[in-house]
Scaffold this motif. Structure first.
Motif, mmCIF file in Angstrom:
data_model
loop_
_atom_site.group_PDB
_atom_site.id
_atom_site.type_symbol
_atom_site.label_atom_id
_atom_site.label_comp_id
_atom_site.label_asym_id
_atom_site.label_seq_id
_atom_site.Cartn_x
_atom_site.Cartn_y
_atom_site.Cartn_z
ATOM 1 N N HIS A 35 0.859 -1.184 0.000
ATOM 2 C CA HIS A 35 0.000 0.000 0.000
ATOM 3 C C HIS A 35 0.888 1.223 0.000
ATOM 4 N N SER A 39 0.385 9.227 -3.657
ATOM 5 C CA SER A 39 0.177 8.900 -5.067
ATOM 6 C C SER A 39 1.530 8.581 -5.687
ATOM 7 N N GLN A 73 -6.207 2.897 -13.837
ATOM 8 C CA GLN A 73 -6.576 4.073 -13.053
ATOM 9 C C GLN A 73 -8.015 3.899 -12.579
ATOM 10 N N VAL A 74 -8.130 3.184 -11.448
ATOM 11 C CA VAL A 74 -9.430 2.869 -10.846
ATOM 12 C C VAL A 74 -9.285 2.898 -9.334
ATOM 13 N N ARG A 75 -10.404 3.064 -8.635
ATOM 14 C CA ARG A 75 -10.394 2.925 -7.168
ATOM 15 C C ARG A 75 -10.206 1.449 -6.858
ATOM 16 N N VAL A 76 -9.343 1.161 -5.915
ATOM 17 C CA VAL A 76 -9.042 -0.236 -5.619
ATOM 18 C C VAL A 76 -8.770 -0.402 -4.126
ATOM 19 N N GLU A 77 -9.187 -1.529 -3.607
ATOM 20 C CA GLU A 77 -8.897 -1.947 -2.232
ATOM 21 C C GLU A 77 -7.958 -3.148 -2.341
#
Length: 169
Positions: A35, A39, A73-77
């Motif tokens: 993690h 950015s 380029q996406v929201r990710v967990e």
């Protein structure tokens, strides 16, 4: 899944790199998910894939038949990434100090003075300070072999529990 956690510059990457040969020797396939709280630049500027992203592509992939690199380029967990490693016996998560994942927390002299993770999530405290937490084993800072042994033991206990629940023991 086991997280290796601690504040910035606590030695997480060095511990993971130090443990990986022990897992490999034990016959385990291990993947690491890191993690980044900041950015990061996903590709080197000037490379073809970097140019694709800069020009507006929502993602790029590059491969050579033996490895691949994927940038989307996406929201990710982190849990979205788990299916990418179906062949891994163990996923090490670097970071995730505030997560519920079982973890080793690193507390290093000159970098941090006390643990920040929820003690209920700790498999061990890895430190060079005279710190103790009730019910939490303490490992010497920099002892990758001891940390790997603890995680291997945890994985074996988890596997045995899983087999019992499935009625195979």
């Amino acid at each position: 899944m086991v997280a290796v956690s601690g504040v910035k510059n606590s030695g997480k990457t060095a511990l993971i790199v130090g443990m990986l040969p022990y897992f490999t020797t034990a016959g385990m396939r291990v993947a690491v998910i890191k993690h980044d709280g900041h950015s990061f630049i996903p590709d080197i500027p000037g490379t073809d894939t970097g140019k694709h992203l800069q020009a507006g592509a929502c993602g790029t992939a590059i491969f050579d038949g033996e490895k691949l690199k994927l940038v989307r380029q996406v929201r990710v967990e982190e849990s979205d990434l788990f299916p990418l490693f179906p062949d891994a016996d163990l996923l090490l998560l670097e970071g995730f100090k505030y997560s519920r994942w079982p973890k080793l927390e690193l507390v290093r002299r000159g970098n941090s003075a006390e643990p920040v993770c929820d003690p209920a999530t700790l498999l061990a405290l890895v430190t060079d300070l005279p710190l103790t937490l009730p019910g939490v084993p303490r490992l010497p800072f920099g002892d990758a072999a001891a940390a790997a042994r603890l995680i291997l033991s945890y994985c074996n206990t988890w596997r045995e529990t899983d087999k019992r629940q499935e009625g195979r023991l």
